[in-house]
Design an enzyme around this catalytic site. Structure first.
Site, mmCIF file in Angstrom:
data_model
loop_
_atom_site.group_PDB
_atom_site.id
_atom_site.type_symbol
_atom_site.label_atom_id
_atom_site.label_comp_id
_atom_site.label_asym_id
_atom_site.label_seq_id
_atom_site.Cartn_x
_atom_site.Cartn_y
_atom_site.Cartn_z
ATOM 1 N N HIS A 186 1.722 0.067 6.174
ATOM 2 C CA HIS A 186 0.917 0.022 7.394
ATOM 3 C C HIS A 186 0.236 -1.336 7.532
ATOM 4 C CE1 HIS A 186 -2.798 0.167 5.062
ATOM 5 N NE2 HIS A 186 -2.214 1.074 4.309
ATOM 6 N N GLN B 65 -8.216 3.171 -0.368
ATOM 7 C CA GLN B 65 -8.224 4.118 0.745
ATOM 8 C C GLN B 65 -7.656 5.473 0.371
ATOM 9 O OE1 GLN B 65 -7.772 1.575 4.691
ATOM 10 N NE2 GLN B 65 -6.189 1.035 3.229
ATOM 11 N N GLU C 73 -0.430 7.985 1.051
ATOM 12 C CA GLU C 73 -0.786 7.157 -0.096
ATOM 13 C C GLU C 73 -1.137 8.047 -1.286
ATOM 14 O OE1 GLU C 73 -0.362 4.841 -1.944
ATOM 15 O OE2 GLU C 73 -1.457 3.130 -1.097
#
Length: 209
Positions: free
Chosen positions: A9, A21, A82
């Site tokens: 991304h 994240q 992720e």
């Protein structure tokens, strides 16, 4: 023959702040939005016929920009998210290193010794990405497919096709966001890595401006 094109991304606010994240999200920066637009050149360049994306907002927005106005389906897959970093999510690298120095070092250098903290370990994440590949390859025996995912997940996906195995592949440099890594797949988990972190589509967009 199936050609898999795999990308990260675009850049996010937390990327610029050095925060992990995982399954949390932060918004794309202006640069991250532009990187999604640059990926649109890759979609055209490689004649992408379908896009699979992580459902995380930063990945989905990147996938939508990559698609542009082209008639290409985007399918969301939880397996492309992720790595779940548990209590590390939202923390800066410096904060994590200070609180868990040994586990932090294992994460980067000895992933087989990394101990999860309410999230996933590497074996769980590798099993998840293997499940994603199994489905994608079965659904697309041939053609050109783009996968929009995340940094750790990208390495996991690529490592399934590498003779080096994940632990060694993990030590490779992190690819630039919105770059293209490509595998020519002959059979499930049998393929040849032809690109890793390629950014030629960036130049293509610059030439058009």
């Amino acid at each position: 023959m199936l050609n898999l094109y795999i990308t990260r991304h675009g850049e996010t606010k937390w990327n610029t702040e050095g925060r992990l994240q995982g399954w949390l999200n932060s918004p794309l920066t202006e640069k991250g939005i532009r990187q999604g637009q640059q990926l649109h050149q890759a979609v055209k360049m490689y004649d992408i016929q379908k896009i699979y994306s992580s459902p995380s907002e930063r990945a989905l927005k990147t996938a939508i920009s990559a698609k542009g106005k082209m008639d290409v389906e985007i399918e969301l897959m939880d397996e492309l998210k992720e790595m779940n970093m548990g209590q590390w999510e939202g923390k800066t690298l410096d904060q994590i290193k200070e609180r868990e120095p040994e586990n932090f070092e294992n994460y980067w250098l000895r992933p087989h010794l990394f101990v999860k903290n309410t999230g996933e370990n590497f074996d769980e994440m590798l099993a998840r990405t293997r499940k994603a590949l199994d489905r994608i390859v079965k659904e697309n025996p041939a053609g050109n497919v783009l996968i929009v995912t995340h940094g750790v997940t990208l390495k996991a996906l690529m490592s399934h096709f590498s003779s080096e195995g994940f632990i060694k592949f993990w030590t490779k440099p992190v690819v630039e966001q919105a770059s293209i890594s490509m595998v020519r797949v002959e059979d499930l988990y049998k393929g040849e890595i032809l690109l890793y972190g390629d950014t030629r589509h960036f130049e293509e967009m610059e030439m058009r401006e």
